[in-house]
Design a protein around this motif. Structure first.
Motif, mmCIF file in Angstrom:
data_model
loop_
_atom_site.group_PDB
_atom_site.id
_atom_site.type_symbol
_atom_site.label_atom_id
_atom_site.label_comp_id
_atom_site.label_asym_id
_atom_site.label_seq_id
_atom_site.Cartn_x
_atom_site.Cartn_y
_atom_site.Cartn_z
ATOM 1 N N GLY A 39 0.749 -1.067 0.154
ATOM 2 C CA GLY A 39 0.161 0.305 0.162
ATOM 3 C C GLY A 39 1.028 1.113 0.056
ATOM 4 O O GLY A 39 0.059 2.382 -0.385
ATOM 5 N N ILE A 40 2.194 0.843 0.171
ATOM 6 C CA ILE A 40 2.985 2.777 0.308
ATOM 7 C C ILE A 40 3.272 3.018 -0.614
ATOM 8 O O ILE A 40 3.421 4.153 -0.981
ATOM 9 N N GLY A 41 3.632 1.222 -1.387
ATOM 10 C CA GLY A 41 4.494 2.225 -2.879
ATOM 11 C C GLY A 41 5.865 2.267 -3.087
ATOM 12 O O GLY A 41 6.422 2.885 -3.775
ATOM 13 N N LEU A 42 6.567 1.681 -1.719
ATOM 14 C CA LEU A 42 7.818 2.702 -1.520
ATOM 15 C C LEU A 42 8.782 1.093 -2.461
ATOM 16 O O LEU A 42 8.298 0.091 -1.445
ATOM 17 N N LEU A 99 3.176 8.921 12.498
ATOM 18 C CA LEU A 99 2.853 7.965 13.365
ATOM 19 C C LEU A 99 0.816 7.786 11.937
ATOM 20 O O LEU A 99 0.618 9.169 12.387
ATOM 21 N N LEU A 100 1.578 7.126 11.879
ATOM 22 C CA LEU A 100 0.061 6.075 11.870
ATOM 23 C C LEU A 100 -0.506 4.288 12.662
ATOM 24 O O LEU A 100 0.722 3.627 12.137
ATOM 25 N N GLY A 101 -1.764 4.961 13.043
ATOM 26 C CA GLY A 101 -2.165 3.573 13.328
ATOM 27 C C GLY A 101 -2.763 3.302 12.891
ATOM 28 O O GLY A 101 -4.011 3.290 13.119
ATOM 29 N N GLN A 191 -9.970 3.868 12.379
ATOM 30 C CA GLN A 191 -9.753 1.942 13.563
ATOM 31 C C GLN A 191 -10.344 1.144 12.125
ATOM 32 O O GLN A 191 -9.823 -0.373 12.360
ATOM 33 N N PHE A 192 -10.558 1.223 11.039
ATOM 34 C CA PHE A 192 -11.103 0.749 9.507
ATOM 35 C C PHE A 192 -8.891 0.352 8.939
ATOM 36 O O PHE A 192 -8.382 -0.240 9.836
ATOM 37 N N HIS A 193 -9.051 -0.735 8.109
ATOM 38 C CA HIS A 193 -7.614 -1.394 7.514
ATOM 39 C C HIS A 193 -6.966 -0.549 6.502
ATOM 40 O O HIS A 193 -8.171 -1.652 4.750
ATOM 41 N N PRO A 194 -6.595 0.461 5.820
ATOM 42 C CA PRO A 194 -6.310 1.151 4.576
ATOM 43 C C PRO A 194 -4.572 -0.072 3.904
ATOM 44 O O PRO A 194 -5.637 0.221 1.883
ATOM 45 N N GLU A 195 -4.704 -0.357 4.464
ATOM 46 C CA GLU A 195 -3.841 -2.008 3.790
ATOM 47 C C GLU A 195 -4.910 -2.980 3.721
ATOM 48 O O GLU A 195 -4.228 -3.859 2.346
ATOM 49 N N ALA A 196 -5.921 -3.260 3.647
ATOM 50 C CA ALA A 196 -6.987 -4.736 3.728
ATOM 51 C C ALA A 196 -7.356 -4.659 2.182
ATOM 52 O O ALA A 196 -7.302 -3.322 1.493
ATOM 53 N N ASN A 197 -7.326 -5.547 2.009
ATOM 54 C CA ASN A 197 -8.379 -5.257 0.172
ATOM 55 C C ASN A 197 -9.657 -6.177 0.675
ATOM 56 O O ASN A 197 -9.809 -7.351 1.336
ATOM 57 N N GLU A 228 -13.635 -3.437 -4.040
ATOM 58 C CA GLU A 228 -12.605 -2.655 -3.263
ATOM 59 C C GLU A 228 -12.633 -1.590 -2.087
ATOM 60 O O GLU A 228 -13.594 -0.447 -2.535
ATOM 61 N N THR A 229 -12.029 -0.541 -1.678
ATOM 62 C CA THR A 229 -12.009 0.714 -1.140
ATOM 63 C C THR A 229 -10.873 1.347 -1.883
ATOM 64 O O THR A 229 -9.816 1.766 -0.858
ATOM 65 N N PRO A 230 -10.936 1.527 -2.506
ATOM 66 C CA PRO A 230 -9.562 3.072 -3.034
ATOM 67 C C PRO A 230 -9.083 4.074 -2.423
ATOM 68 O O PRO A 230 -8.364 4.715 -2.246
ATOM 69 N N TYR A 231 -10.023 4.454 -1.779
ATOM 70 C CA TYR A 231 -10.472 6.140 -1.128
ATOM 71 C C TYR A 231 -9.824 6.051 0.346
ATOM 72 O O TYR A 231 -8.390 6.343 0.745
ATOM 73 N N SER A 232 -9.655 4.701 0.813
ATOM 74 C CA SER A 232 -9.408 4.368 2.048
ATOM 75 C C SER A 232 -7.784 3.503 2.164
ATOM 76 O O SER A 232 -6.657 4.411 2.836
ATOM 77 N N ALA A 233 -7.340 2.847 1.027
ATOM 78 C CA ALA A 233 -6.326 2.285 0.366
ATOM 79 C C ALA A 233 -5.124 3.966 0.098
ATOM 80 O O ALA A 233 -3.955 3.545 0.777
ATOM 81 N N SER A 234 -5.613 4.886 0.017
ATOM 82 C CA SER A 234 -5.051 5.688 -1.234
ATOM 83 C C SER A 234 -4.343 6.490 0.609
ATOM 84 O O SER A 234 -3.452 7.335 0.799
ATOM 85 N N LEU A 235 -4.996 6.189 1.964
ATOM 86 C CA LEU A 235 -4.402 6.693 3.134
ATOM 87 C C LEU A 235 -2.518 6.416 3.218
ATOM 88 O O LEU A 235 -2.365 7.237 3.803
ATOM 89 N N LEU A 236 -2.526 5.557 2.663
ATOM 90 C CA LEU A 236 -0.954 4.843 3.013
ATOM 91 C C LEU A 236 -0.358 5.852 2.569
ATOM 92 O O LEU A 236 0.716 6.077 2.490
ATOM 93 N N LYS A 237 -0.600 6.254 1.006
ATOM 94 C CA LYS A 237 0.453 6.611 0.351
ATOM 95 C C LYS A 237 0.804 8.390 0.835
ATOM 96 O O LYS A 237 1.715 8.955 0.413
ATOM 97 N N ARG A 238 -0.766 9.010 1.049
ATOM 98 C CA ARG A 238 -1.022 10.141 0.978
ATOM 99 C C ARG A 238 0.196 9.696 2.975
ATOM 100 O O ARG A 238 0.639 11.134 3.107
ATOM 101 N N PHE A 239 0.002 9.091 3.635
ATOM 102 C CA PHE A 239 1.117 9.327 4.285
ATOM 103 C C PHE A 239 2.276 9.775 4.513
ATOM 104 O O PHE A 239 2.963 10.543 4.585
#
Length: 243
Positions: A39-42, A99-101, A191-197, A228-239
């Motif tokens: 999800g980070i994409g690095l 920090l992101l939890g 509380q949700f899972h941006p890393e999950a598909n 799928e939850t693309p907006y949620s997933a985008s939070l990892l790259k946004r971070f």
């Protein structure tokens, strides 16, 4: 100034691994840290995995930001490694490191800073659900610009029952009033899972089928609602971009 920036960029994004997912999901798609890394994409060279149960947690000046993963452990168990993680988390936040939890990590942040975590008074929350962003997101560097409502993947039975001081609530839904928060200026908990598909969420419903049924969910309906939850997933790259 340029040298200081370069040195910071050379430091890794650190993923704090706090447990393992179900074996069948690991076989198909890797573990929590793999989901976050994708999800980070690095490149892997810019990511460092630290196991909170066994590894020495890094000093604030050794990282440029950190993500605390989800876990099957409970924050309320007060395990030795989790208490060490809470102490570390407070140090990271006090030093204003980004920090992101995620889920369990979200709860660790809240407890470390003086909040209260416990089992949700109703039941577990699981599946693909919609959350609502609050007006506080307009000026939040991580959430600004996202739609007012979007879908997320959820699987948790504990929640942040009472927020710590200096916390801004960013998102909610009918089940969970603290779906996303910011603590201070540089720490976020979701509380949700941006890393999950979708496959991960389907796997959690299948593995927790007895709990799902006892909580009066209809499994077939939960399966039908998965997407799928693309907006949620985008939070990892946004971070990472924020760092």
């Amino acid at each position: 100034m340029k040298m200081e920036l370069w040195r910071n960029l050379m430091k890794p994004i650190t993923i704090i691994k706090t447990g393992k997912t179900f074996p069948d999901l690991i076989d198909k798609n890797g573990d929590f840290e793999d989901w976050i890394s994708r999800g980070i994409g690095l490149p892997n060279s810019e990511i460092k995995i630290v196991n909170a149960e066994s590894d020495i947690l890094p000093e604030p000046d050794q990282i440029r930001g950190a993500i605390i993963s989800g876990s099957h452990a409970y924050v309320t168990d007060n395990l030795d490694w989790c208490l060490r993680l809470e102490h570390w988390t407070k140090m990271i936040i006090d030093n204003q490191m980004p920090l992101l939890g995620i889920c369990f990590g979200h709860q660790v942040i809240a407890k470390a800073m003086g909040g209260i975590v416990d089992f949700h008074p109703i039941s577990l929350e699981i599946g693909t659900k919609e959350i609502e962003l609050l007006p506080s997101c307009e000026n939040d560097p991580l959430f600004t610009g996202l739609p007012a409502r979007f879908k997320v993947h959820l699987f948790h039975s504990q929640s942040v029952i009472q927020l710590p001081a200096n916390t801004t609530v960013l998102a909610r839904n009918e089940f969970e009033p603290h779906q996303a928060v910011r603590v201070g200026k540089n720490a976020w908990g979701v509380q949700f899972h941006p890393e999950a598909n979708s496959a991960a969420t389907r796997g959690y419903i299948q593995n927790l089928l007895a709990d799902v049924k006892s909580a009066d969910y209809e499994p077939d309906q939960l399966f039908e609602q998965i997407e799928e939850t693309p907006y949620s997933a985008s939070l990892l790259k946004r971070f990472v971009e924020l760092i």
